[in-house]
Design an enzyme around this catalytic site. Sequence first.
Site, PDB file in Angstrom:
ATOM      1  N   VAL A 125      63.156  41.241  15.190  1.00 22.92           N
ATOM      2  CA  VAL A 125      63.336  42.624  15.641  1.00 22.92           C
ATOM      3  C   VAL A 125      62.063  43.320  15.150  1.00 22.92           C
ATOM      4  CG1 VAL A 125      64.726  44.712  15.450  1.00 22.92           C
ATOM      5  CG2 VAL A 125      65.848  42.483  15.518  1.00 22.92           C
ATOM      6  N   PRO A 126      61.103  43.529  16.053  1.00 21.72           N
ATOM      7  CA  PRO A 126      59.722  43.820  15.672  1.00 21.72           C
ATOM      8  C   PRO A 126      59.438  45.212  15.105  1.00 21.72           C
ATOM      9  CG  PRO A 126      59.940  43.942  18.039  1.00 21.72           C
ATOM     10  CD  PRO A 126      61.276  43.481  17.504  1.00 21.72           C
ATOM     11  N   CYS A 127      59.906  45.451  13.909  1.00 21.95           N
ATOM     12  CA  CYS A 127      59.646  46.737  13.258  1.00 21.95           C
ATOM     13  C   CYS A 127      58.173  46.907  12.912  1.00 21.95           C
ATOM     14  CB  CYS A 127      60.515  46.892  12.013  1.00 21.95           C
ATOM     15  SG  CYS A 127      60.390  45.529  10.850  1.00 21.95           S
ATOM     16  N   HIS A 128      57.421  45.809  12.870  1.00 22.06           N
ATOM     17  CA  HIS A 128      55.992  45.905  12.589  1.00 22.06           C
ATOM     18  C   HIS A 128      55.233  46.607  13.713  1.00 22.06           C
ATOM     19  CE1 HIS A 128      56.483  42.129  14.828  1.00 22.06           C
ATOM     20  NE2 HIS A 128      55.286  42.386  15.322  1.00 22.06           N
ATOM     21  N   ARG A 129      55.844  46.781  14.863  1.00 21.74           N
ATOM     22  CA  ARG A 129      55.201  47.438  16.010  1.00 21.74           C
ATOM     23  C   ARG A 129      55.290  48.955  15.936  1.00 21.74           C
ATOM     24  NH1 ARG A 129      57.797  43.181  20.247  1.00 21.74           N
ATOM     25  NH2 ARG A 129      56.591  41.387  19.514  1.00 21.74           N
TER      26      ARG A 129
END
Length: 161
Positions: A125-129
Site C-alpha cells: 500500500v504505497p504510502c511512500h508515494r
Amino acid sequence: MTVTRYAWLDSPVGRVLATARDDGALVGLGLPGRASVGDGWRHDEEAFARLAGWLAAYAEGAPPALDLALAPDGTRFQREVWAALEKLPFGTTTSYGALAAAIGRPRAVRAVARAVGANPLPIIVPCHRVVGADGSLTGYAGGLDAKQRLLRLEGASLATI
C-alpha cells in the site's frame, strides 16, 4: 485478530517481516529495524511465496498486479485512506492535501497524514508515494532514504530525489 504466520522477505529497502492471518490475508509488512516476531507466530515461508515474487518484480521496476488478500487492521477512516493509496499508480506521487481531497475530505489533511503514517503494509500500500505539497520528501516509517530509494526505483520525478 491473531497474526499467526510470518516470513522474512527481501525487498528494495532490505529484509521485511511479512505477517498474515491463518486464512492467508496479509496484515503487515514490517520495515527493517521496525519489526519483530510475536509470541506464538508460526514461520511459514511457503505462505508468502507470491508476495516474495511480487517484491522481487517490484525491485526490478516491473511489479505485476497484486492479487493477494489484504486485511490491514485500522479504523474505517484509515482503511479509506489506505484504499486511496492503493489506487496511486506506480511511479507517481501525490500530496497529503490531494489525497484528502480524493477521499472527499479536503479539510482532513492532518488526519490523512496520520493514517498514511499508520499504514501497516508499506510498499504494498504505497504510502511512500505521498509527498509534501511542494514536492518535498516527507516522513516515512522506513526513513527518508528508503522512501527516496522506492521513488527512484519507480522512476518518480521529484526535484528532491
